[in-house]
Design an enzyme around this catalytic site. Structure first.
Site, PDB file in Angstrom:
ATOM      1  CE  LYS A  95      -3.774  -2.010   1.771  1.00  0.00           C
ATOM      2  NZ  LYS A  95      -4.423  -3.154   3.263  1.00  0.00           N
ATOM      3  CD  GLN A 123      -3.677  -4.705   6.070  1.00  0.00           C
ATOM      4  OE1 GLN A 123      -3.597  -3.696   5.773  1.00  0.00           O
ATOM      5  NE2 GLN A 123      -3.999  -5.937   6.067  1.00  0.00           N
ATOM      6  CG  ASP A 146     -10.665  -1.110   3.940  1.00  0.00           C
ATOM      7  OD1 ASP A 146     -10.053  -1.664   3.136  1.00  0.00           O
ATOM      8  OD2 ASP A 146      -9.639  -1.355   4.753  1.00  0.00           O
TER       9      ASP A 146
END
Ligand code: NDP
Length: 293
Positions: free
Chosen positions: A54, A98, A121
């Site tokens: 990322k 995460q 997300d």
């Protein structure tokens, strides 16, 4: 005849170029450079790799990235404090926690604490609900990537039979909703589904998100179908395999995504797009799209 490969590398590069162009446009309009903050708790090796990916994607797109690496012993309260600080920081446009989190932390409680406008997300209940009801939202990156891959084939989904195998909140269910929005007739299968092979054989579009290597075999695929393999399974030999048995499936399908080199790359690219979208929305800029599909 062998299926055409839907190349995740090419499509992901396109999405990242679009994200980079949007970053430059925001900067030219005097708006802030998009910034993604990632919270990483613990030492999970796969998570470390994903987070490094990322960071490099952000750099490639001109997006600022901040990674908060926290020890495995971090309490839920401490994590929520860090999250609250990022939530309150106007320079941070997207926040990603995460997963997986250590066992002593409740992921649902943490995800629910992400402000919906920074939830790149698309996992918070608000964004999930807006996806369900057709409102403005952030679409979870993996299903958004799947849709982009399906569209790249030129297939008009209206009236087509789409089958999604897997019903997780992050892949299966949102993938089914996106296909429904495109007017496909959608069937969602799961571990209690009976007659799975027969259902799959009716699919013009088959999305496999099961988590079992080689689970979907060529005899479960309709000739000419578009097959999207979401699965990432690491074998004893260390190699990555999808949920689709690629060798047998490609002899039947019309289009197929490879693993690696398929959906995983699109997931990463869509995160960049969602971060740019978050920054644009927070700056009051309309990029002209509500969703990247
Ligand atoms: P989950 O484990 O959350 O969900 C798996 C789904 O598969 C469940 O709905 C389960 O059904 C269903 N399932 C399990 N066994 C069967 C069976 N025998 N027949 C039919 N359905 C079955 O996984 P995720 O959705 O999170 O991930 C799925 C896969 O995709 C994994 O390999 C994961 O690593 C990968 N992945 C890849 C990403 C990418 O970027 N490419 C991103 C996210 C995930 P039930 O609900 O009944 O238990």
């Amino acid at each position: 005849m062998s299926a055409a490969i839907i190349d995740g590398k090419i499509l992901a590069a396109q999405v990242k170029q679009e994200a980079a162009a949007a970053v430059r446009a925001l900067q030219q309009w005097g708006k802030a450079t998009p910034c993604l903050a990632v919270l990483l708790v613990g030492e999970d090796p796969a998570s470390q790799v994903y987070v490094r990916g990322k960071e490099s994607d952000c750099a490639a797109c001109g997006i600022e990235s901040r990674v908060c690496r926290l020890p495995e012993t971090t309490t839920q309260a401490e994590l929520l404090d860090r999250l609250a600080a990022l939530a309150a920081d106007p320079a941070v446009h997207g926040i990603l926690v995460q997963l997986p989190l250590p066992r002593h932390i409740d992921p649902a409680a943490v995800i629910a604490a992400i402000p919906p406008e920074k939830d790149v997300d698309g996992f918070t209940p608000v964004n999930a609900g807006n996806l369900l009801t057709g409102g403005s939202c952030f679409v979870p990156c993996t299903p958004a990537g799947c849709l982009r891959m399906i569209r790249s084939t030129g297939l008009d989904l209206a009236g087509k039979q789409a089958v999604v195998v897997g019903r997780s909140n992050i892949v299966g269910k949102p993938a089914a909703l996106l296909l429904l929005q495109q007017n496909a007739t959608v069937t969602v299968c799961h571990s209690r589904t009976q007659g799975l092979a027969e259902i799959c054989r009716r699919a013009d579009v088959l999305v496999a998100a099961v988590g079992k290597a080689g689970f979907i075999t060529g005899d479960m695929i309709k000739p000419g179908a578009v097959v999207i393999d979401v699965g990432i399974n690491r074998g004893a030999d260390g190699k990555l395999r999808g949920d689709v048995d690629f060798a047998s499936a490609r002899e039947v399908a019309g289009f197929i995504t490879p693993v690696p080199g398929g959906v995983g790359l699109m997931t990463r690219a869509m995160l960049m797009w969602n971060t740019v979208l978050a920054a644009a929305r927070q700056s009051g800029v309309d990029l002209g799209v509500s969703r990247k599909g």
